[in-house]
Design a protein around this motif. Structure first.
Motif, short mmCIF file in Angstrom:
data_model
loop_
_atom_site.label_atom_id
_atom_site.label_comp_id
_atom_site.label_asym_id
_atom_site.label_seq_id
_atom_site.Cartn_x
_atom_site.Cartn_y
_atom_site.Cartn_z
N ARG A 138 25.09 31.57 34.97
CA ARG A 138 23.98 30.75 34.49
C ARG A 138 23.17 30.18 35.66
O ARG A 138 21.94 30.10 35.58
N ALA A 139 23.85 29.80 36.73
CA ALA A 139 23.16 29.18 37.86
C ALA A 139 22.25 30.15 38.61
O ALA A 139 21.36 29.69 39.34
N ARG A 140 22.45 31.45 38.44
CA ARG A 140 21.58 32.40 39.12
C ARG A 140 20.62 33.11 38.15
O ARG A 140 19.89 34.00 38.55
N THR A 141 20.63 32.67 36.89
CA THR A 141 19.80 33.31 35.87
C THR A 141 18.66 32.40 35.45
O THR A 141 18.87 31.23 35.10
N GLY A 142 17.47 32.95 35.46
CA GLY A 142 16.32 32.26 34.89
C GLY A 142 16.07 32.79 33.49
O GLY A 142 16.21 33.98 33.23
N ALA A 190 5.74 34.25 32.92
CA ALA A 190 6.98 33.49 32.98
C ALA A 190 8.02 34.20 33.84
O ALA A 190 8.74 33.57 34.63
N VAL A 191 8.12 35.52 33.70
CA VAL A 191 9.07 36.29 34.53
C VAL A 191 8.71 36.14 36.00
O VAL A 191 9.59 35.91 36.86
N ALA A 192 7.43 36.26 36.31
CA ALA A 192 6.99 36.13 37.71
C ALA A 192 7.29 34.74 38.25
O ALA A 192 7.72 34.58 39.41
N ALA A 193 7.09 33.71 37.42
CA ALA A 193 7.37 32.34 37.87
C ALA A 193 8.85 32.15 38.16
O ALA A 193 9.22 31.47 39.14
N LEU A 194 9.72 32.74 37.35
CA LEU A 194 11.16 32.62 37.58
C LEU A 194 11.58 33.35 38.85
O LEU A 194 12.42 32.86 39.61
N GLN A 201 18.34 36.83 38.51
CA GLN A 201 18.11 37.70 37.36
C GLN A 201 17.36 36.90 36.30
O GLN A 201 17.43 35.67 36.26
N VAL A 202 16.63 37.64 35.47
CA VAL A 202 15.78 37.00 34.48
C VAL A 202 16.12 37.56 33.10
O VAL A 202 16.18 38.78 32.90
#
Length: 263
Positions: A138-142, A190-194, A201-202
């Motif tokens: 979770r900590a590495r997922t946007g 939103a993907v680009a912002a993350l 990972q998104v």
């Protein structure tokens, strides 16, 4: 504000009222047959959780039966909107349709926000292959909370609050909101912002209840944007079925005379 006690409701603890008013589920409707199939599956979940409760379905548009057809045969009922946000359909369309049908029914609150919806989002991400039980993952997922979008600023603000609460309670690396209609941002934004925020990972999670045009648009945009994972729509998740019963119970009067009709 999320209603935190809702997340603790279970089939075992949900109140069972023999001979209570029917639950009239009011869905928007769609020309896409997957929409009605999803509503039917959700109704099946509700009936399994609350045996003996009469559950009826009516649609605002595109699908049958419509509200006048259904309320005419119900002795007493509580209308429960199958809607995530309190926007135009909840504020105007459903009350107007009930008035036009001559039905003075109690109307439950919309489904969102609720911890049960966050749990349903988690479920769909897990089904798509994300290890949501791992704090490290979770900590590495946007996450992108991809909603329909609304012309009502309050509805969009409510969706943003859901995304913020989801990030806070789960420990996602970041959370962004995207909309499939109305104003942006869109899923690629939103993907680009993350990615720019450092998410390794998104995952894109549709904040929608049934398949159709907008979920398909979100899926295409997620693929084009290079998202790592796409969850399914909320659909007939057990948490959604439990939430429908929560809303029904909250709106059901202690006594409900029959029939509830206006002149």
């Amino acid at each position: 504000m999320l209603r935190r006690n809702e997340g603790r409701l279970s089939a075992a603890t949900a109140p069972v009222v023999a001979g209570g008013p029917a639950l009239l589920l009011i869905a928007h409707g769609s020309r896409d047959p997957r929409h009605a199939a999803t509503v039917a599956a959700l109704v099946g979940q509700v009936r399994a959780l609350r045996p003996g409760l009469e559950v009826a379905t009516a649609y605002l548009d595109h699908c049958a039966p419509r509200i006048p057809q259904v309320v005419a045969r119900l002795t007493a009922a509580v209308a429960v909107p199958l809607l995530l946000n309190r926007a135009f359909h909840a504020k105007h369309d459903i009350p107007a349709a009930l008035r036009a049908a001559g039905a003075a029914l109690p109307v439950a609150d919309v489904l969102g926000p609720s911890p049960l919806l966050l749990a349903a989002l988690d479920r769909r991400l897990a089904e798509a292959g994300l290890d949501v039980s791992s704090a490290a993952v979770r900590a590495r997922t946007g996450v992108v909370l991809a909603a329909a979008g609304s012309s009502d600023p309050a509805a969009d603000a409510a969706t943003r609050a859901v995304a913020a609460e989801w990030r806070r309670t789960r420990g996602w690396a970041a959370a962004e909101v995207a909309y499939a209609s109305a104003a942006g941002p869109r899923v690629p934004d939103a993907v680009a912002a993350l990615r720019a925020a450092g998410a390794r990972q998104v995952a894109v999670a549709p904040y929608l209840l049934a398949p159709g045009l907008l979920p398909d648009r979100i899926a295409t945009a997620a693929e084009d944007a290079g998202a790592d994972l796409l969850a399914g729509v909320l659909g007939p998740a057990p948490e959604v079925a439990r939430l429908l019963l929560t809303r029904y119970d909250a709106a059901r009067p202690a006594t409900l005379a029959a029939p509830a009709r206006t002149a």
